[in-house]
Write a protein that holds these residues in place. Structure first.
Motif, mmCIF file in Angstrom:
data_model
loop_
_atom_site.group_PDB
_atom_site.id
_atom_site.type_symbol
_atom_site.label_atom_id
_atom_site.label_comp_id
_atom_site.label_asym_id
_atom_site.label_seq_id
_atom_site.Cartn_x
_atom_site.Cartn_y
_atom_site.Cartn_z
ATOM 1 N N LEU A 1 -1.591 11.148 14.925
ATOM 2 C CA LEU A 1 -1.299 12.481 14.391
ATOM 3 C C LEU A 1 -1.321 12.471 12.867
ATOM 4 O O LEU A 1 -1.230 13.510 12.243
ATOM 5 N N TRP A 2 -1.397 11.278 12.298
ATOM 6 C CA TRP A 2 -1.425 11.161 10.844
ATOM 7 C C TRP A 2 -2.852 10.840 10.380
ATOM 8 O O TRP A 2 -3.588 10.116 11.069
ATOM 9 N N ALA A 3 -3.188 11.346 9.202
ATOM 10 C CA ALA A 3 -4.488 11.002 8.604
ATOM 11 C C ALA A 3 -4.461 9.575 8.079
ATOM 12 O O ALA A 3 -5.423 8.822 8.241
ATOM 13 N N GLY A 4 -3.375 9.201 7.464
ATOM 14 C CA GLY A 4 -3.237 7.843 6.922
ATOM 15 C C GLY A 4 -2.806 6.898 8.034
ATOM 16 O O GLY A 4 -1.873 7.191 8.770
ATOM 17 N N VAL A 5 -3.492 5.765 8.147
ATOM 18 C CA VAL A 5 -3.229 4.867 9.285
ATOM 19 C C VAL A 5 -2.793 3.467 8.836
ATOM 20 O O VAL A 5 -2.830 2.518 9.609
ATOM 21 N N PRO B 1 8.166 15.427 -2.444
ATOM 22 C CA PRO B 1 8.562 14.514 -1.355
ATOM 23 C C PRO B 1 7.570 14.476 -0.186
ATOM 24 O O PRO B 1 7.889 14.860 0.927
ATOM 25 N N HIS B 2 6.377 13.949 -0.431
ATOM 26 C CA HIS B 2 5.342 13.770 0.599
ATOM 27 C C HIS B 2 5.132 15.078 1.392
ATOM 28 O O HIS B 2 5.291 15.120 2.613
ATOM 29 N N ILE B 3 4.804 16.120 0.618
ATOM 30 C CA ILE B 3 4.615 17.431 1.240
ATOM 31 C C ILE B 3 3.234 18.014 0.949
ATOM 32 O O ILE B 3 2.999 19.200 1.229
ATOM 33 N N GLY C 1 -2.445 10.780 -2.274
ATOM 34 C CA GLY C 1 -3.044 9.773 -1.369
ATOM 35 C C GLY C 1 -1.984 8.879 -0.757
ATOM 36 O O GLY C 1 -1.419 9.186 0.303
ATOM 37 N N ARG C 2 -1.670 7.791 -1.438
ATOM 38 C CA ARG C 2 -0.598 6.897 -1.013
ATOM 39 C C ARG C 2 -0.045 6.177 -2.242
ATOM 40 O O ARG C 2 -0.788 5.919 -3.196
ATOM 41 N N GLY C 3 1.236 5.804 -2.187
ATOM 42 C CA GLY C 3 1.894 5.169 -3.327
ATOM 43 C C GLY C 3 1.187 3.922 -3.838
ATOM 44 O O GLY C 3 0.967 3.775 -5.058
HETATM 45 C C1 OXD Z 1 -0.732 11.759 6.853
HETATM 46 C C2 OXD Z 1 0.339 12.139 5.963
HETATM 47 O O1 OXD Z 1 -1.079 12.513 7.782
HETATM 48 O O2 OXD Z 1 0.511 11.572 4.874
HETATM 49 O O3 OXD Z 1 -1.280 10.678 6.658
HETATM 50 O O4 OXD Z 1 1.096 13.072 6.295
#
Ligand code: OXD
Ligand code: NDP
Length: 310
Positions: free
Chosen positions: A69-73, A272-274, A224-226
Motif C-alpha cells: 500500500l506504500w510507494a516506498g518499499v 510530518p510525512h504528509i 522522498g525519504r530522509g
Molecule cells: C509511501 C509513503 O507511500 O511515504 O511510501 O507514504
C-alpha cells in the motif's frame, strides 16, 4: 478458482479498505475471498503495509504476491523471508497529492511567500519575482511521482531538469542520468526536489560535495525519504548560507525527535510525512488490478526489483 486475499495493512484502516477492495474485486470480476484474518497457509495475496501485522513471510507457503500500500518499499526490500513478487503502490490519488504538495512548495519558494508573509512591517520594498520560465528547478527521480511533479512544473512554465538512474525522455523536461548527469542537474538548480527511493545507491545523494554544486542560496524540497540527505552536511550548508532554505517531509527517524536541530533551524520547514498519502479509493483499484493480473497469469504491474531496492 477463488483466491484468498489477506489485508495486512494498518489495522485501523481495515474498515475503510474492506468495502473498497470488495467492490473493486467485484467490478473486476475477480473471484476472491477478502479477510484480515486468513492463516498464512491459506493466503494467496497480501495487501501489505510496513505498519501492519505481517513481518515474517516464511509461513506463507502458497503466496503469489505481496501488494504494498506504500510507494516506498525500503522497509520490506531487505526482508529475506519474502521470496515472492513484491509490487509497490502507484496510485493516481497519491500522485495527485504529491503533485499538489510539491507544486505548492515550489511556488512558495519561487514567489518568496515566506518573505512576504513575515515582512508586514509597514516598509514598501518592491521585489518582483521572476517568471517561472526564469526559475531553474531540478527533480531528482523521474518515476511515477517525480515525473508527474516535473511535468506539472514544466506545464506551469518552470525550467525543469530531471535526473534518473536510466536514460529518459519527457516533454518539457531536460532529462539527465548517471553520475555526470547529477552534477549537471545540480549546478544550476535554484530549487531541488527529491523524489528518489531510499536504496543503498541513493543514500546521501545530497551530501557536502553535491550540496556545494548548487548555486548559493538554493532551496531543497524533500518528500522522498530522509536518508537521501546527509543531515549534518545540510545543516552546515544551511548555516553557511550555501542552502537558503529546506522543506523536509521525511526523516531518517520518524517522528522526527523533538530535539532534532531541524525543528529549531530558522531556515527549515518540517512537515510530518504528509506530502502524499495512499488514497484508499484509487489504491484499491491499483491493488485489485494486480490481483486480477495474477489470477489471469498476466505480468504484475510495478514489480519491485529486489536487487535495485525499488
Ligand atoms: C509511501 C509513503 O507511500 O511515504 O511510501 O507514504
Ligand atoms: P519510482 O520507483 O516510480 O521512481 C523512482 C525514481 O528514482 C526513478 O526515476 C528511478 O530511476 C530513480 N532512481 C532510483 N535509483 C536511482 C539512482 N541510484 N540514481 C538516480 N535515479 C534513481 O518511485 P515513485 O516516484 O513512486 O516514488 C518515489 C519515492 O517517493 C518513494 O520511493 C518514496 O520514498 C517517496 N514517497 C514519499 C511520500 C511522502 O508522503 N513523503 C509518499 C509516497 C512516496 P529510473 O526511472 O531510471 O528507474
Amino acid at each position: 478458482m477463488t483466491c484468498n486475499v489477506l489485508y495486512a495493512g494498518r489495522p485501523d484502516a481495515w474498515p475503510t479498505y474492506q468495502p473498497l477492495l470488495r467492490a473493486a474485486l467485484d467490478r473486476a470480476g475477480v473471484k476472491a475471498d477478502l479477510r484480515n484474518d486468513f492463516s498464512a497457509a491459506e493466503t494467496d495475496y497480501i495487501v501489505y503495509a510496513p505498519n501492519g501485522p505481517v513481518q515474517d513471510f516464511t509461513p506463507f507457503t502458497r503466496l503469489k504476491a505481496v501488494l504494498s500500500l506504500w510507494a516506498g518499499v525500503e522497509k520490506i526490500t531487505p526482508n529475506t523471508t519474502l521470496t515472492q513478487p513484491l509490487c509497490r503502490m502507484v496510485d493516481p490519488g497519491l500522485t495527485e497529492g504529491m503533485v499538489e504538495w510539491v507544486t505548492g512548495h515550489t511556488l512558495r519558494y519561487h514567489l518568496s511567500l515566506d518573505h512576504w508573509i513575515t515582512h508586514q512591517d509597514g516598509s514598501w520594498t518592491p521585489r518582483v519575482p521572476p517568471l517561472a520560465r526564469e526559475r531553474r528547478v531540478t527533480v531528482l527521480g523521474l518515476g511515477a511521482l517525480g515525473l508527474a511533479c516535473a511535468s506539472s512544473l514544466a506545464r506551469l512554465g518552470f525550467d525543469v531538469t530531471g535526473w534518473s538512474r536510466s536514460r529518459k525522455q519527457a516533454d518539457g523536461i531536460a532529462c539527465l542520468h548517471g553520475a555526470d548527469g547529477l552534477q549537471q542537474a545540480l549546478t544550476s538548480a535554484e530549487i531541488v526536489i527529491l523524489l528518489l527511493p531510499d536504496t543503498p545507491a541513493t543514500e546521501n545523494t545530497l551530501n557536502a560535495e553535491t550540496l556545494a554544486l548548487l548555486p548559493k542560496g538554493a532551496k531543497i524540497i524533500n518528500p522522498g525519504r530522509g536518508p537521501l540527505i546527509d543531515d549534518a552536511a545540510l545543516i552546515a550548508a544551511l548555516n553557511s548560507g550555501q542552502i537558503g532554505h529546506a522543506t523536509l517531509d521525511v526523516f531518517r527517524v520518524e517522528p522526527l525527535p523533538a530535539d532534532h536541530p531541524y525543528w529549531a533551524h530558522p531556515n527549515v520547514t518540517v512537515t510530518p510525512h504528509i506530502a502524499a498519502e495512499t488514497r484508499p479509493i484509487t489504491a484499491s483499484e491499483a491493488i485489485v488490478e494486480n490481483i486480477r493480473r495474477g489470477e489471469a497469469g498476466e505480468p504484475f504491474l510495478h514489480l519491485v526489483d529486489r536487487n535495485l531496492g525499488y
